[in-house]
Write a protein that holds these residues in place. Structure first.
Motif, PDB file in Angstrom:
ATOM      1  N   LEU A  63       0.819  -1.211   0.000  1.00 29.74           N
ATOM      2  CA  LEU A  63       0.000   0.000   0.000  1.00 29.74           C
ATOM      3  C   LEU A  63       0.856   1.265   0.000  1.00 29.74           C
ATOM      4  O   LEU A  63       0.322   2.365  -0.035  1.00 29.74           O
ATOM      5  CB  LEU A  63      -0.916   0.012   1.235  1.00 29.74           C
ATOM      6  N   GLY A  64       2.166   1.100   0.060  1.00 29.85           N
ATOM      7  CA  GLY A  64       3.052   2.252   0.164  1.00 29.85           C
ATOM      8  C   GLY A  64       3.509   2.763  -1.181  1.00 29.85           C
ATOM      9  O   GLY A  64       3.280   2.149  -2.224  1.00 29.85           O
ATOM     10  N   SER A  65       4.203   3.896  -1.138  1.00 30.82           N
ATOM     11  CA  SER A  65       4.834   4.419  -2.342  1.00 30.82           C
ATOM     12  C   SER A  65       6.092   5.151  -1.931  1.00 30.82           C
ATOM     13  O   SER A  65       6.328   5.381  -0.743  1.00 30.82           O
ATOM     14  CB  SER A  65       3.896   5.360  -3.102  1.00 30.82           C
ATOM     15  N   GLY A  66       6.923   5.486  -2.896  1.00 30.49           N
ATOM     16  CA  GLY A  66       8.074   6.333  -2.633  1.00 30.49           C
ATOM     17  C   GLY A  66       9.274   5.606  -2.067  1.00 30.49           C
ATOM     18  O   GLY A  66       9.330   4.380  -2.021  1.00 30.49           O
ATOM     19  N   ASP A  67      10.255   6.417  -1.623  1.00 27.38           N
ATOM     20  CA  ASP A  67      11.548   5.895  -1.167  1.00 27.38           C
ATOM     21  C   ASP A  67      11.413   4.782  -0.135  1.00 27.38           C
ATOM     22  O   ASP A  67      12.148   3.800  -0.165  1.00 27.38           O
ATOM     23  CB  ASP A  67      12.363   7.029  -0.523  1.00 27.38           C
ATOM     24  N   ASP A  74       4.009   8.077  -5.933  1.00 33.09           N
ATOM     25  CA  ASP A  74       2.779   8.265  -6.685  1.00 33.09           C
ATOM     26  C   ASP A  74       2.753   9.666  -7.315  1.00 33.09           C
ATOM     27  O   ASP A  74       3.433  10.572  -6.850  1.00 33.09           O
ATOM     28  CB  ASP A  74       1.623   8.106  -5.691  1.00 33.09           C
ATOM     29  N   GLY A  75       1.968   9.832  -8.366  1.00 35.27           N
ATOM     30  CA  GLY A  75       1.899  11.108  -9.077  1.00 35.27           C
ATOM     31  C   GLY A  75       1.491  12.293  -8.221  1.00 35.27           C
ATOM     32  O   GLY A  75       1.838  13.428  -8.524  1.00 35.27           O
ATOM     33  N   LEU A  76       0.772  12.059  -7.124  1.00 40.46           N
ATOM     34  CA  LEU A  76       0.340  13.143  -6.250  1.00 40.46           C
ATOM     35  C   LEU A  76       1.431  13.576  -5.283  1.00 40.46           C
ATOM     36  O   LEU A  76       1.267  14.542  -4.543  1.00 40.46           O
ATOM     37  CB  LEU A  76      -0.874  12.691  -5.416  1.00 40.46           C
ATOM     38  N   ALA A  77       2.543  12.833  -5.271  1.00 40.34           N
ATOM     39  CA  ALA A  77       3.550  13.012  -4.231  1.00 40.34           C
ATOM     40  C   ALA A  77       4.177  14.391  -4.232  1.00 40.34           C
ATOM     41  O   ALA A  77       4.669  14.840  -5.266  1.00 40.34           O
ATOM     42  CB  ALA A  77       4.645  11.960  -4.389  1.00 40.34           C
ATOM     43  N   PRO A  78       4.228  15.070  -3.068  1.00 38.12           N
ATOM     44  CA  PRO A  78       4.939  16.341  -2.960  1.00 38.12           C
ATOM     45  C   PRO A  78       6.448  16.129  -2.850  1.00 38.12           C
ATOM     46  O   PRO A  78       7.218  17.059  -3.034  1.00 38.12           O
ATOM     47  CB  PRO A  78       4.386  16.948  -1.667  1.00 38.12           C
ATOM     48  N   ALA A  79       6.878  14.914  -2.533  1.00 38.46           N
ATOM     49  CA  ALA A  79       8.305  14.602  -2.410  1.00 38.46           C
ATOM     50  C   ALA A  79       8.493  13.113  -2.615  1.00 38.46           C
ATOM     51  O   ALA A  79       7.527  12.332  -2.553  1.00 38.46           O
ATOM     52  CB  ALA A  79       8.825  15.019  -1.033  1.00 38.46           C
ATOM     53  N   SER A  80       9.760  12.713  -2.851  1.00 40.20           N
ATOM     54  CA  SER A  80      10.038  11.319  -3.199  1.00 40.20           C
ATOM     55  C   SER A  80       9.758  10.357  -2.045  1.00 40.20           C
ATOM     56  O   SER A  80       9.683   9.147  -2.244  1.00 40.20           O
ATOM     57  CB  SER A  80      11.498  11.172  -3.635  1.00 40.20           C
ATOM     58  N   TRP A  82       7.047  10.361  -0.151  1.00 40.71           N
ATOM     59  CA  TRP A  82       5.621  10.386   0.214  1.00 40.71           C
ATOM     60  C   TRP A  82       5.023   8.987   0.173  1.00 40.71           C
ATOM     61  O   TRP A  82       5.183   8.257  -0.814  1.00 40.71           O
ATOM     62  CB  TRP A  82       4.855  11.298  -0.744  1.00 40.71           C
ATOM     63  N   TRP A  83       4.347   8.649   1.262  1.00 43.88           N
ATOM     64  CA  TRP A  83       3.654   7.364   1.403  1.00 43.88           C
ATOM     65  C   TRP A  83       2.228   7.745   1.778  1.00 43.88           C
ATOM     66  O   TRP A  83       2.012   8.305   2.873  1.00 43.88           O
ATOM     67  CB  TRP A  83       4.334   6.536   2.508  1.00 43.88           C
ATOM     68  N   PRO A  84       1.255   7.509   0.931  1.00 40.35           N
ATOM     69  CA  PRO A  84      -0.081   8.056   1.180  1.00 40.35           C
ATOM     70  C   PRO A  84      -0.682   7.609   2.517  1.00 40.35           C
ATOM     71  O   PRO A  84      -0.580   6.442   2.874  1.00 40.35           O
ATOM     72  CB  PRO A  84      -0.910   7.540   0.006  1.00 40.35           C
ATOM     73  N   TYR A  85      -1.250   8.554   3.212  1.00 41.42           N
ATOM     74  CA  TYR A  85      -1.924   8.302   4.499  1.00 41.42           C
ATOM     75  C   TYR A  85      -0.998   7.678   5.532  1.00 41.42           C
ATOM     76  O   TYR A  85      -1.447   6.968   6.427  1.00 41.42           O
ATOM     77  CB  TYR A  85      -3.166   7.422   4.311  1.00 41.42           C
ATOM     78  N   THR A 110       6.852  14.341  15.386  1.00 33.38           N
ATOM     79  CA  THR A 110       6.724  15.296  14.278  1.00 33.38           C
ATOM     80  C   THR A 110       7.376  16.635  14.632  1.00 33.38           C
ATOM     81  O   THR A 110       7.210  17.121  15.745  1.00 33.38           O
ATOM     82  CB  THR A 110       5.231  15.506  13.973  1.00 33.38           C
ATOM     83  N   VAL A 111       8.107  17.224  13.679  1.00 31.57           N
ATOM     84  CA  VAL A 111       8.709  18.552  13.871  1.00 31.57           C
ATOM     85  C   VAL A 111       8.199  19.507  12.790  1.00 31.57           C
ATOM     86  O   VAL A 111       7.470  19.098  11.882  1.00 31.57           O
ATOM     87  CB  VAL A 111      10.250  18.486  13.836  1.00 31.57           C
ATOM     88  N   LYS A 112       8.618  20.764  12.924  1.00 30.92           N
ATOM     89  CA  LYS A 112       8.084  21.825  12.075  1.00 30.92           C
ATOM     90  C   LYS A 112       8.225  21.507  10.579  1.00 30.92           C
ATOM     91  O   LYS A 112       7.287  21.697   9.810  1.00 30.92           O
ATOM     92  CB  LYS A 112       8.816  23.132  12.406  1.00 30.92           C
ATOM     93  N   SER A 113       9.379  21.005  10.181  1.00 31.43           N
ATOM     94  CA  SER A 113       9.618  20.779   8.748  1.00 31.43           C
ATOM     95  C   SER A 113       8.744  19.661   8.180  1.00 31.43           C
ATOM     96  O   SER A 113       8.585  19.558   6.963  1.00 31.43           O
ATOM     97  CB  SER A 113      11.097  20.454   8.506  1.00 31.43           C
ATOM     98  N   ASP A 114       8.158  18.838   9.045  1.00 32.36           N
ATOM     99  CA  ASP A 114       7.286  17.765   8.556  1.00 32.36           C
ATOM    100  C   ASP A 114       5.974  18.302   7.984  1.00 32.36           C
ATOM    101  O   ASP A 114       5.244  17.560   7.319  1.00 32.36           O
ATOM    102  CB  ASP A 114       6.975  16.756   9.663  1.00 32.36           C
ATOM    103  N   ALA A 115       5.678  19.582   8.259  1.00 30.34           N
ATOM    104  CA  ALA A 115       4.453  20.175   7.720  1.00 30.34           C
ATOM    105  C   ALA A 115       4.511  20.259   6.198  1.00 30.34           C
ATOM    106  O   ALA A 115       3.518  20.539   5.537  1.00 30.34           O
ATOM    107  CB  ALA A 115       4.220  21.561   8.316  1.00 30.34           C
ATOM    108  N   PHE A 116       5.696  19.991   5.664  1.00 30.35           N
ATOM    109  CA  PHE A 116       5.857  19.852   4.218  1.00 30.35           C
ATOM    110  C   PHE A 116       4.895  18.788   3.698  1.00 30.35           C
ATOM    111  O   PHE A 116       4.364  18.887   2.596  1.00 30.35           O
ATOM    112  CB  PHE A 116       7.313  19.450   3.936  1.00 30.35           C
ATOM    113  N   HIS A 117       4.702  17.762   4.515  1.00 33.96           N
ATOM    114  CA  HIS A 117       3.677  16.762   4.210  1.00 33.96           C
ATOM    115  C   HIS A 117       2.406  17.151   4.969  1.00 33.96           C
ATOM    116  O   HIS A 117       2.473  17.505   6.139  1.00 33.96           O
ATOM    117  CB  HIS A 117       4.122  15.364   4.677  1.00 33.96           C
ATOM    118  N   ARG A 118       1.267  17.052   4.330  1.00 32.45           N
ATOM    119  CA  ARG A 118       0.045  17.494   4.989  1.00 32.45           C
ATOM    120  C   ARG A 118      -0.227  16.737   6.279  1.00 32.45           C
ATOM    121  O   ARG A 118      -0.808  17.270   7.221  1.00 32.45           O
ATOM    122  CB  ARG A 118      -1.148  17.340   4.041  1.00 32.45           C
TER     123      ARG A 118
END
Ligand SMILES: [Zn+2]
Length: 201
Positions: A63-67, A74-80, A82-85, A110-118
């Motif tokens: 069910l995962g994607s990315g690194d 996945d095509g929606l990924a904001p970064a390499s 990204w693992w959906p949900y 979670t830290v501040k920079s993780d807000a890069f992911h929703r």
């Protein structure tokens, strides 16, 4: 109040464990490529801090994607990486285990920079905490370091460099690849904090 930390063995959750000393910690092997190294780093810090540590094994790689899953994001990924949900999944799996331990508060590193992911945003934390609060156990989800950068968290936690060096940050493998978002962060934080990787803390 009984606090469990979702411990990935990365710099953020390792520092949070050192700083706040939760009552217990959970590490999930959900099929991520770096699972064994994450478990080893988590186990080492828990032994050092005498925190009971539980590993939950459930293979979600299909069910995962990315690194972290070893495939293109996945095509929606904001970064390499990204693992959906992903955080929704991790919180749910950890809470399913934690409720049998009487856990009232589940913490994420979670830290501040993780807000890069929703799913690393404050809004997400509030929403998932509310979702759990509607259910049996009324568990609360918190991210105590969400206002801090990783370097700020490392400094405030007081974690010695020798223990921080145990952190496993690579997204792609058990042995650091040296060239992924996780590995880059590892070296950047050591430099920013001014810790010397060669000198035990
Ligand atoms: Zn890497």
């Amino acid at each position: 109040m009984k606090v469990a930390l979702l411990l990935s063995g990365g710099m953020d959750s390792l520092s949070l464990a050192w700083w706040k000393r939760p009552d217990l910690a959970f590490t999930l092997n959900y099929g991520q490529l770096a699972a064994q190294a994450e478990i080893a780093a988590s186990r080492a810090i828990c032994e050092r801090l005498k925190i009971p540590h539980q590993v939950v094994e459930i293979d979600c790689r299909d069910l995962g994607s990315g690194d972290m899953a070893g495939r293109n994001a996945d095509g929606l990924a904001p970064a390499s990486d990204w693992w959906p949900y992903r955080n929704q999944m991790l919180v749910t799996l950890a809470a399913m285990k934690a409720i049998s331990y009487g856990v009232t508060h589940l913490w994420l590193g979670t830290v501040k920079s993780d807000a890069f992911h929703r799913d690393g945003s404050s809004e997400f934390m509030s929403a998932i905490s509310h979702l759990l609060s509607l259910q049996e156990g009324g568990m609360v989800v918190e991210a105590p370091a969400i206002e801090l950068s990783t370097a700020e968290l490392v400094r405030v936690s007081g974690i010695p460099s020798g223990f921080l060096a145990w952190a496993h940050s690579c997204h792609k493998a058990d042995v650091p690849c040296g060239n992924c978002r996780g590995c880059n962060k590892y070296f950047e934080v050591f430099e920013e904090v001014g810790y010397d990787l060669d000198r035990p803390g």
